[in-house]
Design an enzyme around this catalytic site. Structure first.
Site, PDB file in Angstrom:
ATOM      1  N   CYS A  16       0.848  -1.197   0.000  1.00 60.60           N
ATOM      2  CA  CYS A  16       0.000   0.000   0.000  1.00 60.60           C
ATOM      3  C   CYS A  16       0.884   1.248   0.000  1.00 60.60           C
ATOM      4  CB  CYS A  16      -0.931   0.008   1.213  1.00 60.60           C
ATOM      5  SG  CYS A  16      -0.028  -0.018   2.780  1.00 60.60           S
ATOM      6  N   CYS A  19       3.331   1.687   2.787  1.00 64.04           N
ATOM      7  CA  CYS A  19       4.555   0.892   2.613  1.00 64.04           C
ATOM      8  C   CYS A  19       5.576   1.682   1.794  1.00 64.04           C
ATOM      9  CB  CYS A  19       4.254  -0.422   1.905  1.00 64.04           C
ATOM     10  SG  CYS A  19       3.219  -1.559   2.839  1.00 64.04           S
ATOM     11  N   CYS A  82      47.533 -12.227 -13.673  1.00 62.23           N
ATOM     12  CA  CYS A  82      48.169 -11.982 -12.378  1.00 62.23           C
ATOM     13  C   CYS A  82      47.149 -11.372 -11.418  1.00 62.23           C
ATOM     14  CB  CYS A  82      49.372 -11.059 -12.523  1.00 62.23           C
ATOM     15  SG  CYS A  82      48.957  -9.435 -13.187  1.00 62.23           S
ATOM     16  N   CYS A  85      45.350  -8.226 -12.461  1.00 63.16           N
ATOM     17  CA  CYS A  85      44.258  -8.462 -13.420  1.00 63.16           C
ATOM     18  C   CYS A  85      42.966  -8.793 -12.673  1.00 63.16           C
ATOM     19  CB  CYS A  85      44.597  -9.617 -14.353  1.00 63.16           C
ATOM     20  SG  CYS A  85      45.982  -9.321 -15.459  1.00 63.16           S
ATOM     21  N   ASP A 486      26.820 -30.574  20.603  1.00 67.37           N
ATOM     22  CA  ASP A 486      25.478 -30.970  21.006  1.00 67.37           C
ATOM     23  C   ASP A 486      25.543 -32.463  21.338  1.00 67.37           C
ATOM     24  OD1 ASP A 486      22.578 -30.983  21.205  1.00 67.37           O
ATOM     25  OD2 ASP A 486      22.621 -32.014  19.275  1.00 67.37           O
ATOM     26  N   ASP A 686      23.309 -30.753  14.926  1.00 73.48           N
ATOM     27  CA  ASP A 686      22.602 -31.325  13.774  1.00 73.48           C
ATOM     28  C   ASP A 686      21.136 -30.943  13.706  1.00 73.48           C
ATOM     29  OD1 ASP A 686      21.704 -32.849  15.969  1.00 73.48           O
ATOM     30  OD2 ASP A 686      21.264 -34.558  14.659  1.00 73.48           O
ATOM     31  N   ASP A 690      19.862 -26.294  17.189  1.00 75.51           N
ATOM     32  CA  ASP A 690      21.296 -25.962  17.230  1.00 75.51           C
ATOM     33  C   ASP A 690      21.642 -24.787  16.326  1.00 75.51           C
ATOM     34  OD1 ASP A 690      21.896 -28.117  18.949  1.00 75.51           O
ATOM     35  OD2 ASP A 690      21.917 -29.497  17.252  1.00 75.51           O
TER      36      ASP A 690
END
Length: 799
Positions: A16, A19, A82, A85, A486, A686, A690
């Site tokens: 809108c 915003c 190099c 470059c 963990d 995992d 975590d």
């Protein structure tokens, strides 16, 4: 005063006029921003701001709650020789409006660009071309490999031709120490040197001219100037020679320097190709065709024709064409090049398989679950490519040096010429010494030192199941002195098993049979653990009747005519029974954080039959991983949300002294941050819970088999859930960082020692050319030693 740029930014999320106003106000607060307008209909913002303000503008839009769509692009860059470059290409791309971040890798000749999604690819390619280089979108790796092979063959032909032409010119110099004094006539030297200078050496002139047009300098400019000076001086000496006198010519210097530089570039190209072998090996795992089952018929189709849920037939010895689920058949899968697992993994219906792995002895039917860029193999390749494209923080030093390197060398060469001339030396001596300065001062080695080591290190790590997501993680990991683990799913399997048991009446085997019978058909993790124990002990489990679930307490049923129940302490209390002789064991096992199950015979006179304690089992290799870290003087810490009893048991079994138990997911990151105050911390986990801790740590390490959220937050992903890969990941990062430092040391030493020697006349152009070629080759060859790395043999596990 900074130049102003007009930014056109696409914005998503505006719904809108308020915003649009909010975005406009946010952009207006950016330092230097002016003439801000936001169009809700086209979802674009127009703003004038100082050049280089794009990151600040994007941050302002995000802070206001909206987004600018971004994407990443890889460009294949041609013509770089190099570090200067690579820096020039980087600066050219950074100047393009809408580019947020650029990383140019000299070793694999690619530019990794993060840019606004609406920016056209052609704009970036044009910017690179204006800087004097070629740019194109990468083709598939097979085509790239074929093109690289052709380029390598052409370079080899040029080297052979240059050496054959230069050898007769340098031969008199080589035989002089043996008392042979002869020289080719001037015309013969001219005939041999000219094609080397202007045909085989034409690439240096072309690249040097492009650099000059772009207002910069590079290695090619130094070589072109140096060899042209030697060649031109020879022509001058020849033209002004007195009749009957043999002039002192330097055709051999210019020809040999070009031949040596070509040889060095050829050897460098070969070595760089080897550093990218990991990507090629992973690409080679992708089958191009598959056998699809359709209405009972077998169809040989291209991989691109497969769709999700298609069924494919995989014969013994073939590679799995897709990621999928086994519907029928038993076999083993060789996943060595994907996960680093050296032993074949058994596969049966219900198991998942990874595209690229090799099917063993069985005929399998697999249901397709992932295709194209969503396969595990594609994601591995993408991670390795991103890591190899990224720049390590230490590379910033090299970039700053390379920006001023070539201009500084040109100034030194002029000073050498002037200095020798003022000292009274002949002009040819002064010029040759200046040429030697130009020739030896090649910045190639500086540009290759870091990316060559990173490519080799990340490549060999991937072969062993360690995916390093970015170069920054690789550089940081070498300094880790604390590793936080963990517990569940990381050091333990995450699946319960029976760890203690004791019978109160009858034999323990009988009690296990009865308990296993009650658990028949249940999907509860404790039920599975009970039945697995019966299977492991090869016990016959009788059938159960009248089975019923006792909510919140356990399960009951009739087995061989006996009314039985299995459940928690509440069930025991409701049955009016006391632990009796099992009281001490129950108290000790509860203190360990174990889950207890009481087996009871119900009836007129209830009695206690047995007690089972369930706990999470340690992963194979967990103890070896902790021992390996201790051997490297890295402390280990356990961070878990589980109860203190179970955490303490795991810590004692593994030799971990520092335990943080009953920690909420939101507090894990805070614990990691406290540990970071006096150490460099790696976090290993995992699960979703975590992810904050992985992001908070200096290095996040996600275990294979974990959640995508954890892997996204981590800088290093382990393709197998093997804790021993944690010390291995830290080891390869240390070795890679050591190679980077060694390479930078040698790259700087060549110039710090070579340039003064050349300037003071102790190094002729031929030796300078040889040293220059050797510097690049030695740096890349040193990096290639990383390809021999293997994870250290772990210490034997204590029984």
């Amino acid at each position: 005063m900074s130049a102003f740029t007009t930014y056109q930014l696409p914005i998503t999320g505006m719904t809108c006029a308020s915003c649009a106003g909010r975005v406009e106000r946010a952009l207006g607060r950016v330092s230097g921003a002016a003439d801000v307008s936001v169009n809700l209909a086209t979802e674009h913002a127009r703003v004038q701001a100082p050049a280089g303000s794009l990151p600040a503008l994007l941050d302002a839009i995000r802070a206001a709650g909206y987004q600018v769509p971004l994407r990443t692009l890889e460009l294949q860059i041609g013509g770089m020789t190099c570090a200067s470059c690579a820096g020039r290409v980087e600066r050219a791309l950074n100047k393009v409006q809408g580019v947020q971040q650029v990383s140019v890798n000299l070793a694999n000749e690619r530019a990794h660009v993060e840019l606004i999604a609406s920016l056209d690819d052609a704009t970036l390619i044009e910017a690179v071309q204006k800087a004097g280089y070629s740019a194109s979108l990468p083709r598939n790796h097979a085509n790239d490999a074929a093109a690289a092979q052709r380029r390598l063959r052409n370079e080899r032909i040029a080297v052979v031709a240059a050496v054959l032409l230069a050898l007769p010119l340098v031969l008199p110099m080589l035989v002089q120490p043996f008392g042979l004094h002869w020289m080719l006539p001037a015309w013969a030297q001219f005939v041999l040197a000219t094609p080397v200078q202007f045909i085989l050496g034409a690439r240096f002139y072309v690249a040097a001219w492009k650099a000059v047009k772009a207002g910069a300098g590079n290695m090619d400019l130094l070589v072109a100037l140096g060899t042209s000076a030697g060649y031109g001086l020879s022509l001058y000496q020849w033209a002004n020679a007195h009749a009957g006198m043999e002039p002192h010519l330097y055709f051999e210097a210019s020809a040999v320097v070009i031949a040596l530089v070509l040889l060095g570039k050829y050897l460098e190209s070969r070595a760089k190709r080897q550093t990218a072998s990991a990507i090629r090996a992973l690409e080679a795992l992708r089958p191009e065709r598959a056998v699809r089952l359709s209405e009972g018929r077998e169809e040989d189709v291209a991989i691109g024709q497969l769709r999700l849920d298609d069924q494919v037939l995989v014969k013994p010895g073939e590679r799995f064409p897709v990621d999928g689920l086994i519907l029928d058949g038993h076999s083993h899968a060789d996943e060595a090049l994907i996960s680093g697992e050296s032993l074949p993994v058994p596969k049966q219906p219900g198991d998942s398989v990874t595209g690229g792995a090799i099917n063993g002895e069985g005929r399998l039917i697999v249901q397709t679950q992932a295709l194209g860029t969503e396969t595990v193999l594609a994601r591995i390749i993408r991670l390795v490519e991103d890591a190899q494209a990224a720049k390590a923080p230490i590379q910033k030093l090299v970039d700053r040096v390379s920006q001023v390197f070539v201009p500084a060398v040109l100034v030194l060469a002029v000073l050498t010429l002037v200095g020798w001339s003022l000292s009274g030396a002949p002009m040819d001596v002064a010029l040759i010494n200046a040429v030697a300065v130009l020739v030896i001062a090649c910045p190639c080695a500086l540009g290759l030192a870091t990316p060559a080591a990173i490519m080799a290190g990340t490549g060999v790590a991937a072969r062993h199941g360690i995916l390093i997501k970015d170069a920054e993680a690789l550089e940081r990991a070498h300094a880790v002195n604390r590793v936080v683990f963990d517990k569940t799913g990381t050091l333990t399997s995450g699946a319960p098993r029976i760890v203690h048991s004791q019978a109160a009446s009858g034999t323990l085997d009988d009690a296990l049979r009865l308990a296993g019978a009650l658990q028949r058909g249940s999907e509860h993790p404790l039920a599975k653990a009970m039945l697995e124990q019966c299977q492991a002990q090869q016990l016959d489990v009788p059938p159960v009747t009248d089975s019923q679930s006792l909510t919140g307490r356990g399960i009951a049923g009739r087995v061989t005519g006996r009314a039985l129940a299995l459940g928690n302490r509440r069930l025991l209390d409701e049955s009016g029974l006391a632990p009796g002789q099992l009281a001490d064991s129950a108290q000790a096992w509860e203190a360990e954080g174990r889950t207890l199950s009481w087996l009871i015979e119900r009836g007129e006179t209830p009695r206690l039959l047995a007690l089972f304690a369930f706990g999470d089992s340690l992963k194979p290799g967990a103890q070896q991983a902790i021992q390996a870290l201790q051997a490297r003087h890295i402390s280990s810490h356990l961070l878990t949300g589980d109860n203190r009893g179970s955490a303490r048991v795991v810590a004692q079994a593994l030799g971990i002294d520092d335990v943080y138990a009953e920690v909420l997911p939101a507090d894990k990151a805070a614990t990691v941050n406290r540990l970071k105050t006096d150490g460099v911390v790696a976090m290993v986990g995992d699960g979703i819970n975590d992810a904050p801790a992985l992001a908070a740590a200096d290095i996040g390490i996600a275990m294979g088999g974990g959640t995508d959220v954890a892997m996204q937050a981590a800088g290093i992903t382990l393709m197998r859930g093997d804790p021993r890969l944690v010390p291995a990941a830290l080891d390869i990062s240390r070795k890679t960082y050591a190679k980077i430092r060694q390479n930078l040391f040698w790259a700087f030493i060549y110039n710090l020692v070579g340039i003064p020697l050349a300037a003071f006349g102790y190094l002729n152009p031929v030796l300078a050319g040889a040293a220059m070629a050797l510097s690049s080759v030695s740096v890349v060859s040193n990096a290639l030693w990383l390809k021999t790395w293997k994870p250290a043999a772990p210490p034997s596990e204590t029984p």
